[in-house]
Design a protein around this motif. Structure first.
Motif, short mmCIF file in Angstrom:
data_model
loop_
_atom_site.label_atom_id
_atom_site.label_comp_id
_atom_site.label_asym_id
_atom_site.label_seq_id
_atom_site.Cartn_x
_atom_site.Cartn_y
_atom_site.Cartn_z
N SER A 99 -3.52 -20.19 9.61
CA SER A 99 -2.62 -21.03 10.27
C SER A 99 -3.47 -22.32 10.53
O SER A 99 -3.00 -23.38 10.40
N ALA A 100 -4.75 -22.12 10.86
CA ALA A 100 -5.79 -23.18 11.11
C ALA A 100 -5.66 -24.16 9.83
O ALA A 100 -6.14 -25.33 10.16
N ALA A 101 -5.45 -23.71 8.77
CA ALA A 101 -5.58 -24.45 7.60
C ALA A 101 -4.40 -25.73 7.87
O ALA A 101 -4.64 -26.74 7.08
N PHE A 102 -3.42 -25.29 8.35
CA PHE A 102 -2.21 -26.28 8.59
C PHE A 102 -2.53 -27.44 9.45
O PHE A 102 -2.25 -28.65 9.29
N LEU A 103 -3.49 -27.27 10.36
CA LEU A 103 -3.64 -28.02 11.47
C LEU A 103 -4.77 -29.03 11.11
O LEU A 103 -4.84 -30.17 11.90
N ALA A 104 -5.57 -28.41 10.44
CA ALA A 104 -7.00 -29.40 10.23
C ALA A 104 -7.68 -29.35 8.84
O ALA A 104 -7.67 -28.01 8.63
N PRO A 105 -8.37 -30.15 8.00
CA PRO A 105 -8.91 -29.71 6.83
C PRO A 105 -10.26 -28.79 7.30
O PRO A 105 -10.72 -28.19 6.38
N VAL A 106 -10.79 -29.26 8.54
CA VAL A 106 -11.98 -28.48 8.82
C VAL A 106 -11.84 -27.72 10.02
O VAL A 106 -11.15 -28.26 10.91
N THR A 107 -12.28 -26.49 10.08
CA THR A 107 -12.22 -25.87 11.34
C THR A 107 -13.49 -25.17 11.67
O THR A 107 -14.14 -24.65 10.74
N LEU A 108 -13.91 -25.30 12.93
CA LEU A 108 -15.03 -24.60 13.44
C LEU A 108 -14.66 -23.52 14.49
O LEU A 108 -14.00 -23.98 15.39
N ILE A 109 -14.99 -22.31 14.15
CA ILE A 109 -14.51 -21.29 15.04
C ILE A 109 -16.04 -20.73 15.80
O ILE A 109 -17.12 -20.41 15.28
N LEU A 110 -15.88 -20.75 17.29
CA LEU A 110 -16.99 -20.48 17.91
C LEU A 110 -16.34 -19.01 18.78
O LEU A 110 -15.17 -19.25 19.31
N SER A 111 -17.18 -18.07 18.76
CA SER A 111 -16.77 -16.98 19.60
C SER A 111 -17.90 -16.14 20.34
O SER A 111 -18.97 -16.47 19.84
N LYS A 112 -17.39 -15.69 21.50
CA LYS A 112 -18.42 -14.63 22.39
C LYS A 112 -17.68 -13.44 22.75
O LYS A 112 -16.89 -13.33 23.15
N ARG A 113 -18.53 -12.36 22.22
CA ARG A 113 -17.94 -11.12 22.43
C ARG A 113 -19.22 -10.46 23.32
O ARG A 113 -20.37 -10.82 23.46
N ALA A 114 -18.62 -9.56 24.51
CA ALA A 114 -19.43 -9.21 25.38
C ALA A 114 -20.64 -8.31 24.78
O ALA A 114 -20.34 -7.53 23.69
N ASP A 115 -21.64 -8.26 25.50
CA ASP A 115 -22.89 -7.62 24.94
C ASP A 115 -23.41 -8.35 23.40
O ASP A 115 -24.13 -7.72 22.73
N SER A 116 -22.99 -9.52 22.88
CA SER A 116 -23.27 -10.03 21.71
C SER A 116 -23.65 -11.34 21.77
O SER A 116 -23.25 -12.09 22.76
N ASP A 117 -24.36 -12.04 20.83
CA ASP A 117 -24.71 -13.37 20.83
C ASP A 117 -23.15 -14.34 20.49
O ASP A 117 -22.31 -13.74 20.01
N PHE A 118 -23.35 -15.34 20.87
CA PHE A 118 -22.48 -16.60 20.30
C PHE A 118 -22.43 -16.28 18.87
O PHE A 118 -23.57 -16.02 18.26
N ALA A 119 -21.20 -16.67 18.27
CA ALA A 119 -21.21 -16.43 16.80
C ALA A 119 -20.42 -17.87 16.31
O ALA A 119 -19.33 -18.19 17.07
N ALA A 120 -20.40 -18.34 15.18
CA ALA A 120 -19.88 -19.64 14.63
C ALA A 120 -19.60 -19.43 13.37
O ALA A 120 -20.25 -18.84 12.50
N VAL A 121 -18.33 -19.85 12.73
CA VAL A 121 -17.97 -20.07 11.42
C VAL A 121 -17.50 -21.27 11.23
O VAL A 121 -16.45 -21.98 12.11
N MET A 122 -17.64 -22.16 10.17
CA MET A 122 -17.20 -23.47 9.70
C MET A 122 -16.51 -23.26 8.28
O MET A 122 -17.21 -22.61 7.50
N VAL A 123 -15.42 -23.73 8.24
CA VAL A 123 -14.60 -23.74 7.03
C VAL A 123 -13.80 -25.04 6.63
O VAL A 123 -13.42 -25.48 7.32
N ASP A 124 -14.05 -25.34 5.53
CA ASP A 124 -13.51 -26.60 4.85
C ASP A 124 -12.33 -25.92 4.02
O ASP A 124 -12.54 -25.49 2.85
N TRP A 125 -10.92 -26.16 4.53
CA TRP A 125 -9.90 -25.69 3.92
C TRP A 125 -9.71 -26.45 2.64
O TRP A 125 -8.94 -25.73 1.77
N ARG A 126 -10.06 -27.48 2.55
CA ARG A 126 -9.73 -28.20 1.34
C ARG A 126 -10.48 -27.74 0.04
O ARG A 126 -10.29 -27.91 -1.13
N LEU A 127 -11.51 -26.98 0.25
CA LEU A 127 -12.25 -26.30 -0.88
C LEU A 127 -11.45 -25.26 -1.58
O LEU A 127 -11.59 -24.90 -2.80
N PHE A 128 -10.31 -24.88 -1.00
CA PHE A 128 -9.44 -23.78 -1.57
C PHE A 128 -8.22 -24.55 -2.19
O PHE A 128 -7.39 -23.60 -2.56
#
Length: 974
Positions: A112-141
Motif C-alpha cells: 500500500s505504501a506504493a500508493f502513498l508515495a513514489p519512494v519509500t524508506l522503511i526503518l525498523s528496529k527489532r529487539a536484540d538486533s541492529d537497525f535495518a533499512a530498506v529503500m524502494v522506488d515504486w516507479r521501477l515496477f
C-alpha cells in the motif's frame, strides 16, 4: 509427442498491480499500513505529514520491528504465508500479551505504501538486533519490460540513529542503478534494453518526462531530523518499532499541509475531510474489552504541529448508551437477533427478532455470529427526551461520527460508516417513507462487528475497499436490513404504538417545562425589579438611621446616660429586623437595565450591615463600660431580647405559610371536586351513541379513550404539585434550584453565541498565523535586495522598523492559534519586564503611567513557551493601562511576594460581584471591550499547569487597585 515443461514468468509490474493498483485511495492505504502495525503488536501508530518541497509523510509505530533478516525473508517476499504461519505468529507474541488476530491475509498490505508515495524508506528496529533499512522506488515496477528479479532494492543495517541520514546517498545509488546500471553489472544489457523500450513507449504517448527520467531526478531524498523525531525508536522512548518514510507523498496527503491550496476549493475540502472521516474510529469504540491501540494523524507545517485525528476523538459506547433510541445486541448463527431496546429515553428490556429465513449453513457460505448496534435521537428538539444542550451536542457530533461502521477483530473495514457508504441502504428506504422506516444513516451512530475466526467468509475486496460481495456478505445485509425495518415499524417509527402513545406527552411536557421556566424567570425578574424600586429609599434611610444611632450612642456614653443607651439598644434591634426585611433576594441571571440600580442597592445594603455590626460592637462596649447592672442580668436580658425578636419573626413566617397553605388547600379541593365530575360529563353522552346504532365495541373504546385522556390530564396536573410538595418536605429550596437551573441555561445560551464569535476569531488568527512567518521572510528578503543607498535612507529605516513592529504585534497572537508547536525555554522576569516595557513604551509615556518591575520579580525564572507567557503579561498590563486612566495616581507594578507573582495597578479595582466571572470568556466591563484577554490568560497558563486568580483576602496586595496573582509551576527566583 514430447510435453514441454515451463513456468510462469513474473514481471516487475506485478508489484505495481498488487500494490498501487489494488488500493482505492490514500486513507485506505494508510489503514492497511496501520493494520500491519497492529499485527506487529504495536501499542500506537501514527501518520505524520510534513510540509516542504516535496512533502514528506511518515507512519510510525512502536511494534516488534524488523531486522535485516526479516526484511530479506519476510518483508521483501510478496504473498507470505500469513494465513497459515501459526508457529512464527506465536513466537512473535510479546511476553505477557494475548495473541492478536492477524489482520493481513494475503501478505501484500505493505505494498500500500506504493500508493502513498513514489519512494519509500522503511526503518525498523527489532529487539536484540541492529537497525535495518530498506529503500524502494515504486516507479521501477511500472516498467512492463522488466522481470521482477532484475530490480534491486536497497537494504542496509546500522547500529545508531545518527547513521540514518548518512546512509541515504548509498541507498539512492542502489536504486538509480536499476535505471542506469554500471557497465560491469550483469543486469546491464537487460535493464538498458527494458528502459529503452519503455522510454520509447512513453515518448510516443507524448509524455514530457519519462519514468526513468523521473526516477533519476527524484531519487535524491531530502530527509531532515524533524521527519524522524516523532518515531519512538528514534527518540529513544521505545526500543523497537518501524518508521515508513513516504517521499513526495500523494496529493491527497500533501494537500493537508499545503498552505497554497485554497481553503474554499471544494475538491480540497473533500480530500481533507475524507482523510479525517475515514481514519476516525479506526478501532472499535463500542467494544468495552478491546485491547488499547492508539492512533493519530498529525500535520507539520514548519515547526507547527496539529493532530487532526486522534483515537480519543470518537463516539463511544458510553455516549451510545445515553441515546434516547437504540438497539444493542447481536445475531447468532441462525440469524436470530437478541439485544436491548431503548425507545424515547426508556429501557424497554430485551427483544428477540427471528429472520424470515435462516442464513445458509454451508462452510463456504456460512455467516457466523455478528454484533450489531444502532442508535439515534429525535430530530425535533422539542420532541426529544434529551435536554436541548445535549440534543444540540448530538446534532453536532453526527457530522463527525455519524454512520454505521463495520469492524473485524476490532479494526475498521473501510469505508463503511462514511456518508457515501451506506451499507444497509438506510437512506434509500428513508427516502420512501421517513417516518415509517425511521433510521437515518447520517444521524445514526452504530457498528457491525465480527471476527475473522467466526466469519471467514466475510473477506476484503482486493482493493481493500469493503467486503467481497459473496453470499455471506449478502446474508449479513439481509439480516440487518430486515431488523432495521422491523424495529423501525414496531418501536420507533410513526406506526409504533410507543411513539403514538408517548411522543405527544413528551412534547407537552417539554413545552410545559419551557413555559413554566419562562414564567418563573419573568416572575423572578418582575419581583426583583419591584423589590429594588420599593426598597431603594428605605435602605438608604436605614443606613442614615444606623449612623444616627452610633452618634447617639457615643453621646450617651460620654454623658454616662444608661437610659439613652437602653433606648438606642431597642432601636438597634428594630434596625436589625429592618435589615432582614431588606435582604437582597435571588439575583436574576440577566439584570439588563436594572444592573446599575442593583449595584447601588447592594452597596447600600452592605453599608447598612457594616453600620449595624459596628453599632452592635459599640453597644456591647458601652454596656461593659457603664456597668449599670450585674453582667449576668445584662446578658440574660440580651438573650431574652434576641429570643423575642427571632420568635416574632418565626411566628410571622408561620402565619404567612399557614395562610398560603390554607389557600392552596382550598384551591386543590375545588380542583378535585371539579375533576371528580369530568369523566361523567365527558363520557355519559357517548352512551347515547348506542341508541343511534353505534357498535358496542366502538362505544366501549370511546369510553376507555376518554378515561385514558383524563388520566393523562390528571397525572400532568397533580404529580408536578406532589413532587413540589415532596421537595419542600425534604427542605429543598425550589426557588434557589430553579434560579440555578435557569442561570445555567442562560449561561449555556450565551456560551453558544460566544463560541460562534470565538470560532470566527480563531479562524482569522489561524490564517494570520499561517501566513505571518512566510510574509515576514518575504518582506525582509526583498527589503534587503534594495540598493545599498536606499537602505541607508531614513525612509527605509522607518519602513523596516514599522514592519518589525507590526510583525512583533501579530506574533502576540501566536498562543491563540489553533495549531502550532514551539520549543520551551527558560524565561526570566527580567526579559518579561523589558518586553512589556518596550511593547507599551509609547502608551506609558503618553498616558503618564509609572511602570515598575521590582528586583524580586526580575529574578524569577520559568521554563515554558515564550509565546505562551508573554501574552499573559501583555493582556494584564493592557487592562491595567485602561483602568488607571480613571485615577490621578497611575502606577503599574510587577512584583514577587513570597512565591506569588503579582501584577498590580492603582486603578479603581474590580467590583466584588465581578470577581467570580472575571476569567469567563467575553465577560468585560471595558467600554468596547471583548472579554477575551483574561480568559486566554487563564487558558495559556493552565496548559502548563500554572494558575492565575484575582487577589483574595489572604493574597498580597501591592497596589490599591486590581491585583492579579500568578502561581508558576516550577518557578525559581533569587
Amino acid at each position: 509427442m514430447t510435453v514441454q515443461r515451463t513456468t510462469f514468468q513474473t514481471r516487475a509490474r506485478t508489484i505495481d498491480h498488487l500494490g498501487r493498483g489494488q488500493i482505492a485511495d490514500c486513507p485506505t492505504a494508510v489503514s492497511e499500513l496501520w493494520k500491519n502495525a497492529y499485527d506487529a503488536y504495536a501499542d500506537s501508530v501514527s501518520l505524520h505529514v510534513f510540509d516542504g518541497s516535496p512533502a514528506v509523510g511518515a507512519i510510525y509505530d512502536d511494534g516488534l520491528g524488523m531486522s535485516r533478516a526479516d526484511f530479506l525473508e519476510r518483508w521483501l517476499v510478496v504473498g507470505t504465508d500469513s494465513k497459515i504461519r501459526v508457529r512464527d505468529d506465536q513466537a512473535d507474541v510479546p511476553k505477557g500479551r494475548a495473541p492478536r488476530p492477524r489482520q493481513g491475509e494475503k501478505g501484500i498490505g505493505r505494498l500500500s505504501a506504493a500508493f502513498l508515495a513514489p519512494v519509500t524508506l522503511i526503518l525498523s528496529k527489532r529487539a536484540d538486533s541492529d537497525f535495518a533499512a530498506v529503500m524502494v522506488d515504486w516507479r521501477l515496477f511500472e516498467n512492463p519490460y522488466l522481470a521482477l528479479e532484475d530490480i534491486a532494492v536497497a537494504v542496509e543495517s546500522f547500529t545508531s540513529t545518527c547513521e540514518i541520514l548518512g546512509l541515504l546517498d548509498s541507498m539512492r545509488a542502489t536504486l538509480i542503478a536499476n535505471v542506469r546500471p554500471d557497465e560491469d553489472d550483469p543486469r546491464h544489457d537487460r535493464l538498458t534494453a527494458a528502459w529503452s523500450r519503455f522510454d520509447e513507449y512513453e515518448r510516443a504517448l507524448g509524455l514530457s518526462e519519462t519514468t526513468s527520467e523521473r526516477i533519476r531526478a527524484g531519487a535524491r531524498v531530502q530527509l531532515e531530523e524533524r521527519h524522524l523525531r516523532d518515531w519512538p525508536a528514534f527518540a529513544g522512548t521505545r526500543e523497537t518499532g518501524t518508521a515508513i518514510l513516504l517521499l513526495d507523498v500523494h496529493r491527497e496527503l500533501s494537500v493537508q499541509v499545503d498552505t497554497s491550496a485554497a481553503d474554499d476549493d471544494a475538491e480540497v475540502e473533500v480530500v481533507r475531510l475524507d482523510l479525517v472521516k475515514t481514519l476516525t474510529g479506526f478501532t472499535d469504540p463500542f467494544e468495552e474489552d478491546r485491547e488499547p491501540f492508539d492512533y493519530e494523524v498529525v500535520l507539520h507545517q514548519g515547526e507547527q504541529r496539529r493532530a487532526i485525528v486522534k483515537a480519543a476523538d470518537v463516539f463511544g459506547i458510553d455516549e451510545f448508551r445515553t441515546l434516547e433510541h437504540s438497539i444493542d445486541g447481536g445475531f447468532d448463527e441462525l440469524g436470530v437477533f437478541r439485544g436491548k431496546l431503548r425507545v424515547l429515553g426508556k429501557d424497554r428490556g430485551e427483544i428477540t427478532h427471528v429472520p424470515t429465513r435462516p442464513p445458509p449453513r454451508g462452510s463456504r457460505e456460512r455467516l457466523g455470529p455478528v454484533k450489531f448496534c444502532i442508535g439515534t435521537f429525535e430530530q425535533d428538539a422539542d420532541a426529544s427526551t434529551h435536554p436541548k444542550a445535549v440534543h444540540a451536542a448530538l446534532s453536532a457530533k453526527t457530522d463527525q461520527y455519524g454512520g454505521v461502521y463495520v469492524y473485524r477483530d476490532n479494526l475498521r473495514i473501510m469505508p463503511y460508516g462514511n456518508p457515501e457508504s451506506d451499507l444497509y441502504a438506510i437512506e434509500e428506504r428513508r427516502s420512501r417513507h421517513a417516518g415509517r422506516y425511521f433510521w437515518a444513516h447520517r444521524r445514526s451512530f452504530g457498528r457491525t462487528a465480527f471476527t475473522r475466526e467466526q466469519n471467514p467468509n466475510l473477506r476484503d475486496k482486493a482493493g481493500r475497499e469493503g467486503l467481497v460481495d459473496n453470499r455471506a456478505f449478502r446474508e449479513l445485509r439481509i439480516l440487518v436490513e430486515d431488523l432495521l425495518v422491523s424495529v423501525g415499524k414496531r418501536y420507533f417509527g410513526t406506526d409504533s404504538d410507543i411513539r403514538k402513545g408517548e411522543l405527544e406527552d413528551i412534547k407537552a411536557r417539554n413545552k410545559s417545562a419551557a413555559e413554566a421556566a419562562q414564567k418563573a424567570t419573568r416572575a423572578r425578574a418582575s419581583t426583583f425589579r419591584k423589590f429594588l424600586k420599593s426598597n431603594a429609599e428605605p435602605v438608604r434611610q436605614a443606613v442614615e438611621a444606623a449612623g444616627a444611632l452610633r452618634q447617639r450612642l457615643a453621646e450617651a456614653l460620654a454623658e454616662q446616660d444608661p437610659g439613652e443607651v437602653a433606648l438606642v439598644s431597642e432601636e438597634l434591634d428594630a434596625l436589625r429586623d429592618e435589615r432582614d426585611r431588606l435582604r437582597v433576594p435571588q439575583v436574576p441571571s440577566k439584570l439588563g437595565d436594572q444592573e446599575v440600580a442593583y449595584r447601588r442597592y447592594r452597596d447600600d445594603y452592605r453599608a447598612l450591615g457594616a453600620a449595624i455590626d459596628a453599632a452592635g460592637n459599640e453597644m456591647s462596649a458601652a454596656i461593659e463600660v457603664m456597668r449599670v447592672e450585674p453582667p449576668d442580668a445584662v446578658a440574660t436580658r440580651r438573650l431574652q431580647s434576641n429570643q423575642s425578636r427571632l420568635s416574632a419573626r418565626v411566628d410571622r413566617f408561620r402565619k404567612i405559610i399557614d395562610a398560603q397553605i390554607s389557600e392552596l388547600r382550598e384551591k386543590w379541593r375545588a380542583q378535585a371536586e371539579s375533576d371528580f365530575k369530568q369523566y361523567y360529563l365527558l363520557a355519559s353522552p357517548q352512551l347515547q351513541d348506542l341508541e343511534r346504532g353505534i357498535r358496542l365495541g366502538t362505544v366501549l373504546n370511546g369510553l376507555d379513550a376518554t378515561a385514558a385522556q383524563l388520566e393523562e390530564d390528571f397525572v400532568g396536573r397533580y404529580e408536578p404539585f406532589l413532587r413540589a410538595l415532596e421537595q419542600l418536605r425534604n427542605d429543598i429550596d425550589l426557588e434557589g434550584a430553579l434560579a440555578v437551573t435557569e442561570d445555567e441555561r442562560a449561561q449555556l445560551d450565551r456560551r453558544v453565541n460566544d463560541f460562534n464569535v470565538l470560532a470566527q476569531m480563531g479562524i482569522a488568527i489561524e490564517i494570520i498565523g499561517h501566513e505571518l512567518d512566510t510574509m515576514d521572510a518575504e518582506v525582509r528578503r526583498n527589503l534587503h535586495r534594495l540598493p545599498a543607498d536606499v537602505q541607508k535612507s531614513d525612509a527605509y529605516r522607518l519602513a523596516f522598523e514599522a514592519h518589525s513592529a507590526i510583525t512583533d504585534r501579530l506574533r502576540f497572537l501566536a498562543p491563540l492559534r489553533l495549531a502550532g508547536y514551539r520549543s520551551r525555554e527558560t524565561i526570566t522576569g527580567e526579559s518579561i519586564a523589558d518586553f512589556v516595557q518596550d511593547f507599551f513604551r509609547r502608551r506609558l509615556k503618553d498616558e503618564r503611567v509609572e511602570f515598575t518591575a521590582t528586583p524580586a520579580f526580575r529574578s524569577i525564572r520559568v521554563i515554558d513557551l515564550r509565546s505562551r507567557l508573554l501574552p499573559v503579561f501583555i493582556n494584564l498590563v493592557n487592562n491595567a493601562l485602561y483602568w488607571v486612566r480613571f485615577v490621578d495616581d497611575r502606577r503599574i507594578t510587577l512584583d514577587l511576594v513570597g512565591e506569588l507573582v503579582v501584577v498590580a495597578d492603582s486603578g479603581p479595582g474590580v467590583d466584588p460581584d465581578d470577581i467570580p466571572n472575571l476569567f469567563d470568556l467575553f465577560f468585560t466591563r471595558r467600554t468596547n471591550g471583548r472579554g477575551v484577554g483574561l480568559h486566554l490568560c487563564k487558558l495559556n497558563l493552565a496548559v502548563s499547569h500554572h494558575d492565575i486568580r484575582y487577589a483574595g483576602p489572604e493574597d498580597p496586595k501591592v497596589l490599591p487597585g486590581a491585583n492579579f496573582i500568578i502561581e508558576f509551576r516550577g518557578m525559581t527566583h533569587g
